[in-house]
Design a protein around this motif. Sequence first.
Motif, short mmCIF file in Angstrom:
data_model
loop_
_atom_site.label_atom_id
_atom_site.label_comp_id
_atom_site.label_asym_id
_atom_site.label_seq_id
_atom_site.Cartn_x
_atom_site.Cartn_y
_atom_site.Cartn_z
N VAL A 57 0.84 -1.20 0.00
CA VAL A 57 0.00 0.00 0.00
C VAL A 57 0.88 1.25 0.00
O VAL A 57 1.92 1.28 0.66
CB VAL A 57 -0.92 0.00 1.25
N LEU A 58 0.47 2.27 -0.74
CA LEU A 58 1.16 3.56 -0.71
C LEU A 58 0.13 4.68 -0.88
O LEU A 58 -1.02 4.42 -1.24
CB LEU A 58 2.25 3.65 -1.78
N ILE A 59 0.54 5.91 -0.59
CA ILE A 59 -0.33 7.08 -0.78
C ILE A 59 -0.61 7.22 -2.28
O ILE A 59 0.29 7.06 -3.10
CB ILE A 59 0.36 8.35 -0.24
N GLY A 60 -1.85 7.50 -2.63
CA GLY A 60 -2.23 7.61 -4.04
C GLY A 60 -1.90 8.95 -4.64
O GLY A 60 -1.88 9.97 -3.95
N THR A 61 -1.64 8.95 -5.95
CA THR A 61 -1.35 10.21 -6.65
C THR A 61 -2.55 11.16 -6.57
O THR A 61 -2.40 12.37 -6.48
CB THR A 61 -0.99 9.93 -8.12
N ARG A 62 -3.76 10.58 -6.56
CA ARG A 62 -4.99 11.38 -6.45
C ARG A 62 -5.05 12.10 -5.10
O ARG A 62 -5.51 13.24 -5.01
CB ARG A 62 -6.19 10.44 -6.62
N MET A 63 -4.63 11.42 -4.04
CA MET A 63 -4.57 12.04 -2.70
C MET A 63 -3.65 13.26 -2.75
O MET A 63 -3.99 14.34 -2.24
CB MET A 63 -4.06 11.01 -1.69
N TRP A 64 -2.48 13.07 -3.38
CA TRP A 64 -1.53 14.17 -3.52
C TRP A 64 -2.17 15.32 -4.30
O TRP A 64 -2.07 16.49 -3.93
CB TRP A 64 -0.25 13.67 -4.23
N GLU A 65 -2.87 14.96 -5.39
CA GLU A 65 -3.50 15.98 -6.24
C GLU A 65 -4.55 16.78 -5.46
O GLU A 65 -4.59 18.01 -5.54
CB GLU A 65 -4.14 15.30 -7.45
N LEU A 66 -5.41 16.08 -4.69
CA LEU A 66 -6.46 16.75 -3.92
C LEU A 66 -5.86 17.72 -2.90
O LEU A 66 -6.38 18.81 -2.67
CB LEU A 66 -7.34 15.73 -3.19
N ALA A 67 -4.74 17.31 -2.28
CA ALA A 67 -4.12 18.15 -1.26
C ALA A 67 -3.35 19.31 -1.88
O ALA A 67 -3.31 20.40 -1.33
CB ALA A 67 -3.17 17.31 -0.40
N GLU A 68 -2.76 19.06 -3.04
CA GLU A 68 -1.81 20.01 -3.60
C GLU A 68 -2.46 21.11 -4.42
O GLU A 68 -2.04 22.26 -4.38
CB GLU A 68 -0.81 19.24 -4.48
N ARG A 69 -3.49 20.76 -5.18
CA ARG A 69 -3.99 21.74 -6.15
C ARG A 69 -4.67 22.92 -5.47
O ARG A 69 -4.74 24.00 -6.04
CB ARG A 69 -4.91 21.08 -7.18
N ALA A 70 -5.18 22.73 -4.25
CA ALA A 70 -5.76 23.86 -3.51
C ALA A 70 -5.00 24.04 -2.20
O ALA A 70 -5.54 24.54 -1.23
CB ALA A 70 -7.23 23.63 -3.25
N SER A 71 -3.73 23.62 -2.20
CA SER A 71 -2.93 23.64 -0.98
C SER A 71 -2.84 25.03 -0.37
O SER A 71 -2.61 26.01 -1.07
CB SER A 71 -1.53 23.15 -1.31
N PRO A 72 -3.01 25.11 0.96
CA PRO A 72 -2.92 26.40 1.63
C PRO A 72 -1.50 26.98 1.60
O PRO A 72 -1.29 28.14 1.86
CB PRO A 72 -3.35 26.09 3.07
N VAL A 73 -0.49 26.15 1.28
CA VAL A 73 0.89 26.64 1.24
C VAL A 73 1.41 26.80 -0.18
O VAL A 73 2.57 27.10 -0.40
CB VAL A 73 1.85 25.72 2.05
#
Lengths: 262, 262
Positions: free
Chosen positions: B65-81
């Motif tokens: 199991v690993l973190i999904g690219t979609r998880m990264w995308e959801l967090a990153e594209r509207a990332s507060p930082v």
Amino acid sequence: MAEPSGGESVITRAVRILDAFGPETTVLSLSEVSRRARLPLATTARLVKEMTRHGLLDRDEHRRVLIGTRMWELAERASPVKDLREAALQHMGDLHAVVGHSTQLGVLEGEEVLFVERLTAPGSVVNVTKIAGRLPLNASSAGLVLLAHAPDGLRERVLRGPLRSYTPHTLDREAALRAELAEVRRRGFAFCPGHIHPEATGVAVPVYRGRRVVAALGLVVPNDEEAWAFSRPLVLAGLALGRALEPNGARTGERVLRSGLR
Amino acid sequence: MAEPSGGESVITRAVRILDAFGPETTVLSLSEVSRRARLPLATTARLVKEMTRHGLLDRDEHRRVLIGTRMWELAERASPVKDLREAALQHMGDLHAVVGHSTQLGVLEGEEVLFVERLTAPGSVVNVTKIAGRLPLNASSAGLVLLAHAPDGLRERVLRGPLRSYTPHTLDREAALRAELAEVRRRGFAFCPGHIHPEATGVAVPVYRGRRVVAALGLVVPNDEEAWAFSRPLVLAGLALGRALEPNGARTGERVLRSGLR
């Protein structure tokens, strides 16, 4: 799986809420979240409250909702694209300094390019890519590279369309796209003058980890007679990144890249 | 909120599963996820399956199991930082090129520094920071800068301890830490020779968005007599980043930064 009354799982609803946010919608009111996630306001309010408690979401001083720094941390610290991005950033920095135009790194995600990194500068030519943004495989230079090296099944599915068009130069017909993919494999890189915007040329090379293409490294440069020359530093940066990713790996693809410019 | 039998919500369990992954544990077997998340194996298997269906997680060719690219995308594209990181990357790239040592950008998250960006180079001095990694506020140069400018309540809570120690030079006593925070505010930047590792010196400056300190920009350089000189390019890069973040903003803090070196 815990299924609340609506029949849809909590995870599904939480993902819909996260999906309400995007590059242009980083801060939303609760009712905007509810509307964009297509969930009742009361359900949205309950879930937003719990997700905020865990730091997946955050509230600003006006009680508007945004993605939480903790959500970013959870996704980023074990990110599947982190090694690639960290290795790429140095080479992208060098490339950006040498050519003076935007450079970006894309990976195949579903049937689109997902851009995982981008370096840009004020005054660069128009560039529609964003970090964590997506573009269709047929339209962008990074997409053509990834599609040219994708599994046959995926490539045939994309070739059957529909194919999104941005300008009269976008490859939105199956035959033209198929021919260009063969050319990208032969030449080693993609060259897309005016495919997304009349004033911009996309150029992209495959990034190899051993024998596998794991990403596409691209430049967006002005659409003029000098555009082709930017493929040389780009090919060099792509080769350097591949070496950094797998210093002792087999490098079948690189022969093509090396010879494509001659 | 939908509460499954265990009394703990699905969101809580999902966050526990995401929290099982980290920089050193990016790929885990299902039983490792279960153990690290402190959840029964059957519960873990069900949740991992659903989270994988949504792309929050992914499975590799060995079913790990690993973190999904979609998880990264959801967090990153509207990332507060994200705005901060994008603005900072150019200045960090310049700084990195000029000084030839690692540079990182940290924000205050809870009672720690969360590093949101880092540029490093092979052969740099030892540097324990990682992108999306954390360090204690009292121990790191970025932490001292953020703590010096933090709300009083948070600063007093951190000062009361416990204060983590790495070397004999770490500021792990209340009085010494309090005195150094005053000095950081007066001087405009933090200078930490050997505070985390005997061979490394951390230097960090506040990044102002208008009147507010929103981040700390830092360098890790060798712990020798030349270390102090690196504060000059770092202060310049910090001022440039603050200007980029708010071109027309008020700049109370910059007076201190400008004069701190004289």
